[in-house]
Scaffold this motif. Sequence first.
Motif, short mmCIF file in Angstrom:
data_model
loop_
_atom_site.label_atom_id
_atom_site.label_comp_id
_atom_site.label_asym_id
_atom_site.label_seq_id
_atom_site.Cartn_x
_atom_site.Cartn_y
_atom_site.Cartn_z
N ASP A 574 5.20 41.14 6.02
CA ASP A 574 5.28 41.22 7.48
C ASP A 574 5.84 42.57 7.89
N ALA A 575 5.23 43.14 8.90
CA ALA A 575 5.65 44.43 9.45
C ALA A 575 5.56 45.55 8.42
N PHE A 688 12.01 33.28 21.35
CA PHE A 688 13.46 33.30 21.53
C PHE A 688 13.87 34.64 22.12
N VAL A 706 11.06 37.44 22.13
CA VAL A 706 10.38 37.64 20.85
C VAL A 706 9.51 36.43 20.54
N PRO A 707 8.21 36.64 20.29
CA PRO A 707 7.37 35.51 19.91
C PRO A 707 7.67 35.05 18.49
N ASP A 708 7.55 33.78 18.29
CA ASP A 708 7.82 33.21 16.96
C ASP A 708 6.49 32.73 16.36
N PHE A 709 5.98 33.52 15.42
CA PHE A 709 4.75 33.14 14.73
C PHE A 709 5.14 32.29 13.53
N TYR B 250 18.94 44.28 8.69
CA TYR B 250 18.76 44.56 10.12
C TYR B 250 17.49 45.37 10.34
N ARG B 252 14.78 45.18 8.60
CA ARG B 252 13.64 44.24 8.51
C ARG B 252 13.58 43.35 9.75
N PHE B 253 14.73 42.97 10.24
CA PHE B 253 14.75 42.15 11.46
C PHE B 253 14.09 42.92 12.61
N THR B 255 12.02 45.59 12.49
CA THR B 255 10.60 45.92 12.30
C THR B 255 9.71 44.68 12.44
N THR B 256 10.16 43.56 11.91
CA THR B 256 9.34 42.35 12.05
C THR B 256 9.36 41.85 13.49
N ARG B 257 10.50 41.99 14.14
CA ARG B 257 10.57 41.58 15.55
C ARG B 257 9.61 42.43 16.39
N ALA B 259 6.99 44.04 15.32
CA ALA B 259 5.61 43.71 14.94
C ALA B 259 5.16 42.43 15.62
N ALA B 260 6.04 41.47 15.69
CA ALA B 260 5.70 40.21 16.35
C ALA B 260 5.41 40.44 17.82
N VAL B 274 9.41 36.80 12.09
CA VAL B 274 10.59 37.64 12.24
C VAL B 274 11.57 37.35 11.10
N TYR B 275 11.96 38.42 10.44
CA TYR B 275 12.86 38.28 9.29
C TYR B 275 14.24 37.80 9.78
#
Lengths: 791, 299
Positions: A574-575, A688, A706-709, B250, B252-253, B255-257, B259-260, B274-275
Motif C-alpha cells: 500500500d502506498a 475516520f 480519511v477513507p477506510d478501504f 508514522y 507509513r501512516f 503515506t498510506t493515509r 494514498a487512500a 491506512v497503516y
Amino acid sequence: MIQVSILPRLRLLLLLLLLPLLIAGQSWGQSSYTLSGVVRASESGETLIGATVGAPDLKIGTYTNDYGFYTLSVPATGDSVEIRYVYAGYTTEVRRLLLTEDLTLDVDMGVASLEEVLIEGNSVQEQLQSTEMSVERLTMADAKILPALFGEVDIIKTLQLKPGVSSGSEGSSGIFVRGGGPDQNLVLLDNTLVYNPSHLFGFFSTFNSDAVKDVKLYKGGFPSQYGGRLSSVIDVKMNEGNKKKLSGAGGLGLIASRLTLEGPIVKDKASFMISGRRTYADLITSIINETQTDNPDWNPIPDYFFYDFNAKLNWEITPKDQLYLSGYFGRDKFKFDDSSFDFNFNWGNSNAALRWNHLFTPKLFLNTSLSFTDYQYTIENQFDIFSFNLGSRISDLSLRTDFSWTPNNRHAVRFGASGTYHRFIVGRLDAGASDESFSFESGDTYYGTELGAYISDDYDVTERLRINAGLRVSGFLSDSTLYGGLEPRFSARFALSENISLKASYARMIQYLHLVANSGASLPTDIWYPSNRNVRPQGSHQVAGGITIGIGDGWIITNEIYYKWLQNQIDFRDAANLFVNDNLDREFVFGKGWAYGNEFYIEKTKGKLTGWIGYTLAWSWRQFEGVTATGDFSVDDQINGGEPFHPRNDKRHDITVVGIYQFNKRWSVSAAWEYRTGNAVTLPVGRFFSFGPDFITNPGTIPTLVPDFVARNSFRMPAYHKLDLGVVFKMFPKWGESDLTLSAYNAYNRRNPYFIFFEPIQDVNDVFTGAQAQQVALFPIIPSLTYNFRF
Amino acid sequence: MKTLRYPFLLLLPLWLMACNLTQEVDLELPEYDPQVVVECYLQPGQPYLLTLVESTGYFEDVELNYVRDAIVTITHEGQTDTLQPLEFRFDDPLLGLLIDTAQLGILRPILGDGLYFYGSFTPVPTDYNSDFALKVRLTDGRELSSVTQILPPVPIDTVEWRFDEDSLAFSLTKVQDNPNQANYYRRLLQRRERRISQDGQDTTWVSDVEQDFTLDDEFSNGELLTFGTPFVYRYQDTLINTLYHITADYYRFITTRDAAITASFSPFGQPAVVYSNIEGGMGIFTGISFDRKVTVIGE
C-alpha cells in the motif's frame, strides 16, 4: 523453476531434443517427392500466411508459414496429382503436377471478386485440423470493416472482441487474457518485442492499420518457440512491401491521418514499405494558445500528439535467401508551457530487426533475426531556474534463430534458440538549478541476460490424432542470480469426424520481467523490472480442453474450458512509491493466482452476412498471504488480509456479438455489441477523522477525513455494454480504391463507468458534511467519418 | 517532488471537461465494522495528548464520534502517566481560548458537542530512542496498545536565499542525512505574512503553508538534502523552516493515509489500507522531534 546450476537438466533436454528428430528421421526413406515454394498475392507479391496447400485426392496438406513458405511431401504414385492452393479472399489456384523429382513451385494468388466479406482469420479447415487451440488470427481486413473509436482502426481492439480477451477499461487497447495481468502479454512486431504497445494512455495501440499484415493471438497452448510471458502472445506481422508496383494507402480521420507507400526497389526481388501516422489535436490547441498570448488570464491548453513510423525493406538475395530490415519508431508528446513552468512528457518505442530467411533444402527452413527494442519515457520540468528530469528506459538486443524442418507430411519439427541482453534504467532522476546552487542525480541501471532454446514436433500420430509436443528451456541471469526452468508444451487434436475435433493443451510459461504498474490504467510511466535475488520469476501452468465443430463451408463453433495456475505474482505494498525509487524490491509483495473459465464461440465466415458471437464465463483470483521474497511471513506483505480477491479485470460474463453485412461491392454495414461484467474495484466503506500532530498545537486545524478501504476489489462497477455501428461506402476511381467510413462508437450513448470517485459535499463554510459518489464515463456516442484510399 | 508523483493527473481534467460525463450514483456499500482510531504524537516538552474517535460508515453523518471514558496510560522508563479525559463543550469559554471564534464556527458541524480528548499536564520527556508504551482500555473491556520512540531531531544545516533581477528570491534549505540509518522526514515550510484588513485598521500575521510533505532517505541516503522553492519571496519575507524527524511507522501512516485519500477521487490512485501501529485498533502512536529555523529574506 530453478535457481541453481541447470546443466544436468540441459543434458536431459538435449536428449529430449534429439529424440523426436531421430523418430522423424526414420521416415526419410519413404518414396516421395518434396513440393515446396512460396505463396504470394499476385497483385502485390506479398507473401500469404496460413494459406492451405493440399492434395485432396491423397488427403495430405499443409499451411504456409509466417513467411509464406510451404513444403509438402507428395507420395510418388506415378500419376499426376492435383494440388490446391486456398486462401480466404483469394481465388483458389489449382495445379496438376506429375512429380518425378523434388519441385519448387511459387504460386501467385489473385484476389477473388466476391461481393461479400470474408473473415480472413483462421479458416474452418485450419481450425479443425490444427493442433493449435486458444488461438485467434486476424488480418487488417477484419479490423477495417468494424467500427472504431474516433474512426482509428485498431487491431488490438478487434482482438478484444474475441472470447477470453478483454480490455482493462473503456476505450483501452490494453489486453487481459484469461485472467492474466497487463504485463503478461508477449507483444511482438516482426519478431521484435514491443514493451508498451499503446498511445495516449492506452486508448490507441501502436499498430498502424495500414502497415500491419497479420496478427495472431495465443491465449493458451503456446507453441514452444514463444516464451517470456504468462498469459498471451500477440504476434504482429508488418506488410513486406509491394514487389510489383508502387502503391499506397492512407486515410484522413477525426484525430489522425496516415499514409503508407510501398513498392519495388527491384521488381520481384526487393521492395520497401514506409508508413506514418500522426494525430493533430495539438495543431488546434497551439493555434488557440497563440491567439491568447496577449491575455494574461489565459491558462494555456497543453499540447498533445502522437506519431508512429513503420518501415520495411525486403530483398530476395537468391531464391533461397531473403533479407528483411524492419523498424518502428513512435512517440507520444505532451507539452505544457507557461511563463515560468515548462512540462514535457515524452514516451515511446523504437524497434529494429534484421532478419534472414534461408532455405537449406526444401524441407529445412531457417529464420534468423537480430533485433533491437527500446522503450523509454522522460519527464522534463523547468520551473524558474530549477529543473527536474525523470525517466526510465528498457533496451534489448536480441538474437534468435528458428529452424522449420518438415521431414515428411507427418512431422513438422521446429527448433531454435534465442538470447536477449536487457538493459534497464530505472528511476533516472536529475534535478538542479541553472545557477548551480544545487544538483542531484540518481537512478539505477540493471542488466539481464535471457536465454531460451526449444524444440517441438507437430506429429500426425494417426489420421485422427495429431499432437504437438514441445519443450522449451529458458534461463535468466541478473544481479549474479541465475534462474532457469523447463517449459513443456503439449497440444493434441483428435478428429471425431471430418467436422468435429477435440483438442487439449498444456503449457508451462516462465516470465522473468515484471511491469511495475500500480494503477488500473495503462500508463507510460509503467516500467519493466528484471527478476533478481529478491524478485523471483513469475510462472504459470495452463491446461485447456475444447471442441471445434465445422458446419458446412462457412460456420465454425468452438468451446474451450481452461484452468490456469499463476505463481510468484507481483503486487505492491500500500502506498508504494514506484515513481522515484532506487529500491523497488522493497515495494513488491508476492503471491499466487488462479483463473478458470469457459469460452464459447460461433462464427460465420462466408456469405453476405458474417460475424461471430462469443461468450466467456470466467473467474480470476489473486492471493497474497504475506510470504516475503525470503520465504518469511510478514503482515506487511499481505494484501486483503491474506484472503483471496479478484483482480480488477475479473469479468464474470463477457458477451460479444459482431455482424457484418455486405450489400454489394460498394456498401457494407457492421455492428459490434459488447457486454461485460463491471470491473472489480476497491471502494471505501468507512472513514475516520485524522487530527494530525498540528491539531494539538493549533486546534483550529481542520481534521482530515480519511477513507477506510477494507477489502480489495470487493465492489463491482455497473456492467459495461455498448453498441458500435459502422457503414462503409467504397468508391472505385481510376487511380485505385477509396472509401468513406462512418462509424458511431457507443451508438446508444451508454454511460459506461470508467471510475467512481467521491465528491465532497460542503456547507457554506466549506466544511465537509458528506460525500456523493460520482461515476465518470469517458466516451458518449462518438460519430466519426474517415476517408481511406488505396492506389 | 510530491507534486510530480502523478504528472498524468494533469491530463485528467482535460478528458473530463471534454466529455462532461460525470453523473451521481447511489452505491450500496457493505456493512462497516467501526474501529477505534487513536492518534497520539509525543513531542518533547509538550503535554501528553491523545485523540480517541470511532470510524464510521462512509455515508454516515459527518461528525466526530468520540470514544469517551477510556483509561489511557503511557509508560516510559517505568513511570506511568494516566491521561485524563478533557472535554470542552461549545458553551465552554475555555474552548474559545483554544480555537479562535471564526474557526470554531467552521469546525462546529464536525466537532459535534465540542472537543474531547485525553491529556496529561506532565510534559513529554526529552528522551530519545527509548520506548514509550501506550495502553487504552475502553469501557467495554477492549484494549488497544502500541509502543513508539522519539527520534532525535536532525538539524537544518543552512537556509539560503538568492534574488533574481526582478527582486524576487528563492530559498534553499539544506540538511545532512545520516547515512548509517534509515531516516524519515516531514518537511514543512511556512511563510509568515502580514495581512492588513480591508479598512486598513487591523494587522494580523498568518503563516501560510508553502510546502508540506514527507520523504524517506532511501533515494539519497547520506547525502546533503536540498529543498528548494521558486522565485516568489520578497525582501523581508519571513520563512519558517521545520524539519520533523519521524518514525518509520508514522511515515507509513502518512503515506498510506494520503494514498487512500487520493484513491477516493483519482482513477490512477491505488487504494491503500491506512497503516496503523495500534494493536486492537487503528491510528498512530509516535514520537516527533523537529528542528526549526526562522529566516528573514534579505537579512
